[in-house]
Design a protein around this motif. Structure first.
Motif, PDB file in Angstrom:
ATOM      1  N   TRP A   3    -112.386  -5.308  74.864  1.00  0.00           N
ATOM      2  CA  TRP A   3    -113.012  -5.151  76.481  1.00  0.00           C
ATOM      3  C   TRP A   3    -113.750  -6.331  76.729  1.00  0.00           C
ATOM      4  O   TRP A   3    -113.722  -6.570  78.072  1.00  0.00           O
ATOM      5  CB  TRP A   3    -114.143  -3.867  76.262  1.00  0.00           C
ATOM      6  N   LEU A   4    -114.431  -7.138  76.025  1.00  0.00           N
ATOM      7  CA  LEU A   4    -114.815  -8.440  76.477  1.00  0.00           C
ATOM      8  C   LEU A   4    -113.884  -9.350  77.002  1.00  0.00           C
ATOM      9  O   LEU A   4    -114.070 -10.120  77.812  1.00  0.00           O
ATOM     10  CB  LEU A   4    -115.804  -8.878  75.148  1.00  0.00           C
ATOM     11  N   LEU A   5    -112.886  -9.386  76.059  1.00  0.00           N
ATOM     12  CA  LEU A   5    -111.724 -10.201  76.573  1.00  0.00           C
ATOM     13  C   LEU A   5    -111.038  -9.796  77.864  1.00  0.00           C
ATOM     14  O   LEU A   5    -110.800 -10.805  78.690  1.00  0.00           O
ATOM     15  CB  LEU A   5    -110.670 -10.302  75.336  1.00  0.00           C
ATOM     16  N   LEU A   6    -111.193  -8.635  77.942  1.00  0.00           N
ATOM     17  CA  LEU A   6    -110.919  -8.091  79.344  1.00  0.00           C
ATOM     18  C   LEU A   6    -111.387  -8.491  80.622  1.00  0.00           C
ATOM     19  O   LEU A   6    -111.085  -9.126  81.483  1.00  0.00           O
ATOM     20  CB  LEU A   6    -110.427  -6.803  79.178  1.00  0.00           C
ATOM     21  N   VAL A   7    -112.756  -8.525  80.116  1.00  0.00           N
ATOM     22  CA  VAL A   7    -113.585  -8.837  81.384  1.00  0.00           C
ATOM     23  C   VAL A   7    -113.700 -10.298  81.404  1.00  0.00           C
ATOM     24  O   VAL A   7    -113.519 -10.895  82.672  1.00  0.00           O
ATOM     25  CB  VAL A   7    -115.180  -8.325  80.714  1.00  0.00           C
ATOM     26  N   ILE A   8    -113.578 -10.963  80.337  1.00  0.00           N
ATOM     27  CA  ILE A   8    -113.532 -12.687  80.423  1.00  0.00           C
ATOM     28  C   ILE A   8    -112.307 -13.107  81.362  1.00  0.00           C
ATOM     29  O   ILE A   8    -112.235 -13.839  82.039  1.00  0.00           O
ATOM     30  CB  ILE A   8    -113.532 -13.272  79.185  1.00  0.00           C
ATOM     31  N   GLY A   9    -111.080 -12.322  80.981  1.00  0.00           N
ATOM     32  CA  GLY A   9    -109.820 -12.666  81.674  1.00  0.00           C
ATOM     33  C   GLY A   9    -110.013 -12.219  83.275  1.00  0.00           C
ATOM     34  O   GLY A   9    -109.436 -13.038  83.895  1.00  0.00           O
ATOM     35  N   GLY A  44    -103.275 -14.458  79.661  1.00  0.00           N
ATOM     36  CA  GLY A  44    -103.273 -14.450  78.457  1.00  0.00           C
ATOM     37  C   GLY A  44    -104.345 -13.482  77.638  1.00  0.00           C
ATOM     38  O   GLY A  44    -104.076 -12.584  76.840  1.00  0.00           O
ATOM     39  N   LEU A  45    -105.539 -13.433  78.298  1.00  0.00           N
ATOM     40  CA  LEU A  45    -106.622 -12.508  77.728  1.00  0.00           C
ATOM     41  C   LEU A  45    -106.179 -10.869  78.207  1.00  0.00           C
ATOM     42  O   LEU A  45    -106.567 -10.241  77.544  1.00  0.00           O
ATOM     43  CB  LEU A  45    -108.015 -12.888  78.386  1.00  0.00           C
ATOM     44  N   LEU A  46    -105.627 -10.914  79.258  1.00  0.00           N
ATOM     45  CA  LEU A  46    -105.181  -9.580  79.690  1.00  0.00           C
ATOM     46  C   LEU A  46    -104.049  -9.076  78.526  1.00  0.00           C
ATOM     47  O   LEU A  46    -104.240  -8.064  78.075  1.00  0.00           O
ATOM     48  CB  LEU A  46    -104.531  -9.562  81.031  1.00  0.00           C
ATOM     49  N   GLY A  56    -102.337   0.676  81.535  1.00  0.00           N
ATOM     50  CA  GLY A  56    -102.669   0.970  82.840  1.00  0.00           C
ATOM     51  C   GLY A  56    -104.026   0.594  83.113  1.00  0.00           C
ATOM     52  O   GLY A  56    -104.491   0.048  84.223  1.00  0.00           O
ATOM     53  N   THR A  57    -105.053   0.989  82.244  1.00  0.00           N
ATOM     54  CA  THR A  57    -106.202   0.957  82.260  1.00  0.00           C
ATOM     55  C   THR A  57    -106.740  -0.538  82.199  1.00  0.00           C
ATOM     56  O   THR A  57    -107.709  -1.014  82.900  1.00  0.00           O
ATOM     57  CB  THR A  57    -107.083   1.567  81.057  1.00  0.00           C
ATOM     58  N   ALA A  58    -106.118  -1.228  81.333  1.00  0.00           N
ATOM     59  CA  ALA A  58    -106.423  -2.838  81.203  1.00  0.00           C
ATOM     60  C   ALA A  58    -106.149  -3.637  82.601  1.00  0.00           C
ATOM     61  O   ALA A  58    -107.025  -4.358  82.953  1.00  0.00           O
ATOM     62  CB  ALA A  58    -105.514  -3.315  80.014  1.00  0.00           C
ATOM     63  N   TYR A  59    -104.908  -3.011  83.018  1.00  0.00           N
ATOM     64  CA  TYR A  59    -104.564  -3.851  84.398  1.00  0.00           C
ATOM     65  C   TYR A  59    -105.612  -3.494  85.467  1.00  0.00           C
ATOM     66  O   TYR A  59    -106.058  -4.268  86.243  1.00  0.00           O
ATOM     67  CB  TYR A  59    -103.261  -3.451  84.545  1.00  0.00           C
ATOM     68  N   ILE A  60    -105.761  -2.188  85.626  1.00  0.00           N
ATOM     69  CA  ILE A  60    -106.716  -2.038  87.004  1.00  0.00           C
ATOM     70  C   ILE A  60    -108.107  -2.590  86.634  1.00  0.00           C
ATOM     71  O   ILE A  60    -108.770  -3.093  87.429  1.00  0.00           O
ATOM     72  CB  ILE A  60    -106.768  -0.373  86.949  1.00  0.00           C
TER      73      ILE A  60
END
Length: 106
Positions: A3-9, A44-46, A56-60
């Motif tokens: 989740w942290l990587l996703l937020v940074i992305g 890359g982080l995504l 789907g959750t990560a992308y939205i």
């Protein structure tokens, strides 16, 4: 950690959309390099985050962070409208993203 990587992305997505405003047909080298670096890190982080978060959750979440952040940058630095309806719609996006995160099974 995902989740942290996703937020940074998502934050890097704000960076690449902001840089995109200034690339001038990719003739402005510093902004173009900023765009290319930001888009590479963001994607890359995504990809890394989506290994353990449903895609789907990560992308939205990633797209929502980028979209909302880009609107905030536009309001704060480029004089874009901050009308009530626009702000309420942004709040709706945040509510939807939070709901998807809360219902994600990972």
């Amino acid at each position: 950690m995902a989740w942290l990587l996703l937020v940074i992305g998502g934050l890097f997505e704000i960076g690449f959309t902001t840089c995109l405003r200034h690339v001038d047909g990719f003739r402005n080298l510093p902004w173009t390099l900023g765009f290319l670096g930001s888009v590479s890190l963001s994607m890359g982080l995504l990809e890394v985050a989506a290994r353990s978060i449903p895609m789907g959750t990560a992308y939205i979440v990633w797209g929502g962070i980028g979209a909302l952040g880009t609107v905030v940058v536009g309001i704060a630095w480029y004089g874009e409208s901050a009308g009530l309806v626009r702000l309420l719609l942004m709040l709706g996006v945040v509510a939807c993203i939070a709901g998807l995160k809360l219902t994600a099974s990972s």
